[in-house]
Design an enzyme around this catalytic site. Structure first.
Site, short mmCIF file in Angstrom:
data_model
loop_
_atom_site.label_atom_id
_atom_site.label_comp_id
_atom_site.label_asym_id
_atom_site.label_seq_id
_atom_site.Cartn_x
_atom_site.Cartn_y
_atom_site.Cartn_z
N SER A 120 0.97 -1.02 -0.10
CA SER A 120 -0.08 -0.03 -0.01
C SER A 120 0.85 1.26 0.29
O SER A 120 1.67 1.57 -1.04
CB SER A 120 -1.04 0.07 1.21
OG SER A 120 -1.91 0.93 1.03
N HIS A 231 -7.79 -5.14 -2.02
CA HIS A 231 -6.57 -4.74 -1.37
C HIS A 231 -5.90 -5.85 -0.56
O HIS A 231 -4.72 -5.89 -0.67
CB HIS A 231 -6.69 -3.46 -0.44
CG HIS A 231 -5.53 -2.66 -0.15
ND1 HIS A 231 -4.82 -2.14 -1.17
CD2 HIS A 231 -5.22 -2.21 0.85
CE1 HIS A 231 -3.86 -1.46 -0.67
NE2 HIS A 231 -4.12 -1.46 0.70
#
Length: 262
Positions: A120, A231
């Protein structure tokens, strides 16, 4: 050079010692979590966390995913987080938290292979540091590769980015300094790009931008796209990606060993 403080953490691992370490980065005492094997260290995995503050904080369970009996896993908290001095700078001066820790680890284990994993927000942290540390490979997982693109796509994060970095049109120098792709050329260490096609936190366009650049400059890279995942992959998809990452690191190391023999 060494860590200035080590705090044993309450984790019952048979193969590793788990410590919260404190070290100097610039003028600050910053912290990180370190899993050191009882057997000789042959591989170092540096996990670069995502998020900010308590969101995306370093967790032992995440670090255990990269463990084997000869692997040391280290994760910096970043300055301003979890008891570290200073202020989080979002891929700015906090990059020194990564490079300072690596000077300590590479001095202690000079023969160990080094792999960065940037997840991320950690993606851009890794892209801006992996060549400075001379890692053997870099795995960018659901990672940010272009901060301007992140500003455009994540309307909900614009306030945070304006506060920590500035507006792209007004803080051009700050964004220029965080333009990792400008420094990645054909001689960069090999990169594995992992991304989910349904990632809403960091859009897969971030991976495509990085892939396009690596292709253009002739860098060594590989992609592993999980088009049905978000994600954080679901359990079976998580097993698949961890298997790919372990295989990637082993293959890079085998290639490096063959080079040394030649």
């Amino acid at each position: 050079m060494d860590f200035i403080k080590r705090k044993l953490m309450p984790a019952d691992l048979q193969t590793h010692r788990v410590e919260e370490v404190t070290y100097k980065a610039d003028q600050f005492n910053v912290k990180g979590l370190c899993l050191t094997p009882f057997l000789p260290v042959k591989r170092i995995v540096v996990y670069l966390r995502g998020g900010k503050g308590q969101v995306g904080r370093v967790r032992l369970a995440r670090m255990l995913q990269f463990l084997n009996k000869n692997t040391l896993v280290f994760a910096p908290y970043y300055r301003g987080n979890n008891g570290s001095e200073g202020q989080d700078d979002f891929a700015g001066d906090d990059l020194n938290d990564v490079t300072s820790a690596m000077r300590i680890l590479t001095a202690r284990y000079p023969q160990a292979f080094i792999h960065f994993v940037g997840f991320s927000r950690g993606g851009i942290q890794g892209l801006l540091t992996f060549q400075k540390v001379n890692v053997d490979s870099y795995i960018i997982w659901g990672g940010v590769s272009d901060l301007r693109l992140m500003y455009e796509e994540r309307v909900d994060l614009r306030n945070i980015l304006r506060r920590m970095v500035g507006h792209p049109k007004k803080a051009k120098e700050a964004y220029r300094q965080r333009d990792a792709l400008a420094h990645i050329q054909s001689d960069a260490p090999p990169i594995l790009i992992v991304h989910g096609g349904k990632d809403k936190q960091v859009g897969i366009h971030q991976a495509y931008v990085l892939e396009t650049h690596l292709k253009e400059v002739g860098a060594t890279y590989k992609t592993f796209y999980q088009m049905q995942e978000g994600h954080v992959p679901r359990p079976q998809a998580m097993k698949d990606v961890l298997k790919i990452i372990q295989s990637w690191m082993a293959n890079v190391e085998a290639y490096k060993n063959n080079e040394k023999k030649l």
